[in-house]
Design a protein around this motif. Structure first.
Motif, PDB file in Angstrom:
ATOM      1  N   SER A   1       0.841  -1.201   0.000  1.00 16.36           N
ATOM      2  CA  SER A   1       0.000   0.000   0.000  1.00 16.36           C
ATOM      3  C   SER A   1       0.877   1.252   0.000  1.00 16.36           C
TER       4      SER A   1
ATOM      5  N   HIS B   1       0.475   3.855   1.430  1.00  8.92           N
ATOM      6  CA  HIS B   1       0.532   4.543   2.725  1.00  8.92           C
ATOM      7  C   HIS B   1       1.492   3.909   3.708  1.00  8.92           C
TER       8      HIS B   1
ATOM      9  N   VAL C   1      -0.971  10.154   4.104  1.00  2.00           N
ATOM     10  CA  VAL C   1      -2.253  10.126   3.385  1.00  2.00           C
ATOM     11  C   VAL C   1      -2.571  11.546   2.923  1.00  2.00           C
TER      12      VAL C   1
ATOM     13  N   VAL D   1      -8.454   5.205   1.901  1.00  2.36           N
ATOM     14  CA  VAL D   1      -7.562   4.547   2.852  1.00  2.36           C
ATOM     15  C   VAL D   1      -8.070   3.138   3.124  1.00  2.36           C
TER      16      VAL D   1
ATOM     17  N   LEU E   1      -4.217   6.632   9.620  1.00  5.66           N
ATOM     18  CA  LEU E   1      -4.617   8.040   9.674  1.00  5.66           C
ATOM     19  C   LEU E   1      -4.121   8.720  10.943  1.00  5.66           C
TER      20      LEU E   1
END
Ligand code: AMP
Ligand code: MG
Length: 335
Positions: free
Chosen positions: A209, A211, A216, A222, A228
């Protein structure tokens, strides 16, 4: 908080604590977990409250063995089955389509649930003993470094949790690899001890991913809500530095003019002039094992800045860098 040193002798007590919807901290091979009965909304809500965890950050459900998986989730394809066959039990979490028996507060409203089967003996004894699936995040107050030894955890949860089962220092020291199969390709949402290379060589393909290493951006989709949030962070400000060239690395550190600089790194940096130097180990497994506890140690030294030596982003190094980039709140320089 009472420390349980012999689980076998206290299994009835621990089972009752869990069945009464209370929390129990237990060891696993990755980090300690803050566990509750995953089938009880009341118990699960206590995790979010005690940890001050955001309600949209889903929890992983821990099971005693593979035969339990289909009670709580659907295995939808051969890739998922193969990952289960090869990496479970172990430091590996698979995101599967959730069955209705799992309350939606566990998965933060998502239609999926993270399933993990720890391989650690005491974790297994605990899961078998309580007889219910256990929802558990890492045993730390949200945003703080994860708990990997009893002494680090005890202070944070004193008067909030009645029992912690002592399993010594967590062997691996970093949380599980979190994987979701998307369009038949395993996608790493959070790297861990089971590496990209391990998954790629088993399945033939593997994605990471975006992230895992990057922040982000606004309005970006997400897959893993956990990313986060501020994570793995000591109270002292941190700067993460990486260079494969030792001279450049030292130059970078020496250019820093902060007064009380703490250096957290390998013995390559032990001759640098600074306020305090702490060794975090010299191999990636040592670093993984020590990092969270060392970050807590740094916090006690009253420095102005912690400069952390980065590692190469491959193998277990990817998981270390994923955590440290967040530890330093993306304050990261690579030369
Ligand atoms: P922790 O409980 O602190 O070890 O963090 C659990 C991690 O797993 C977080 O990054 C979550 O976002 C991730 N996670 C748990 N359940 C799911 C799910 N159903 N879908 C995607 N990510 C998940
Ligand atoms: Mg955590």
């Amino acid at each position: 908080m009472e420390v349980i040193n012999n689980l076998q002798d206290n299994l009835d007590l621990i089972r009752m604590e869990i069945l009464n919807d209370n929390l129990v901290i237990f060891p696993t091979e990755t980090v300690y977990g803050l566990g509750a009965n995953a089938l009880s909304e009341r118990a699960v809500n206590k995790i979010f409250e005690v940890k001050t965890r955001a309600l949209n950050n889903p929890l992983i459900v821990h099971l005693k063995d593979k035969s339990e998986i289909t009670k709580y989730a659907y295995i939808s394809n051969d890739v998922e089955q193969k990952l289960i066959d090869n990496f479970m039990p172990g430091p590996f979490t698979l995101i599967l389509k959730k069955k209705d028996i799992i309350p939606s507060c566990v998965s933060a409203g998502l239609d999926t649930v993270g399933i993990r089967i720890p391989i650690d003996d005491i974790a297994h004894e605990f899961l078998e003993g309580v007889g219910v699936p256990i929802a558990a995040p890492s045993a730390n107050i949200s945003s703080r470094p994860s708990g990997t030894k009893v002494l680090d955890i005890k202070g944070e949860f004193e008067n909030k949790v009645n029992y912690i089962i002592d399993g010594g220092e967590s062997k691996i020291g970093l949380e599980s690899t979190v994987v979701k199969v998307i369009d038949n390709i395993p996608t790493i949402l959070r790297p861990g001890f089971i590496t990209y290379e391990d998954i790629k060589s088993l399945i033939g393909s593997c994605n990471i991913s975006n992230h895992v290493l990057n922040m982000v951006k606004d309005n970006e989709h997400v897959e893993s809500p956990g990313i986060l949030y501020r994570h793995y962070a000591p109270k002292t400000k941190c700067l993460l530095v990486y260079s494969s060239d030792l001279n450049k690395l030292k130059e970078l550190i020496n250019n820093n003019k902060t007064k009380k600089t703490i250096i957290l790194g390998s013995n390559k940096l032990n001759d640098i002039n600074c306020y305090k130097y702490l060794n975090y180990g010299n191999t990636v497994s040592q670093i993984a094992h020590n990092i969270f506890s060392k970050l807590r140690e740094c916090d006690k030294l009253n420095g102005d800045l912690i400069i952390i030596e980065g590692v190469k982003k491959e193998g277990l190094g990817l998981a270390i860098m994923n955590r440290l980039i967040r530890t330093s709140n993306f304050n990261y320089i690579e030369l």
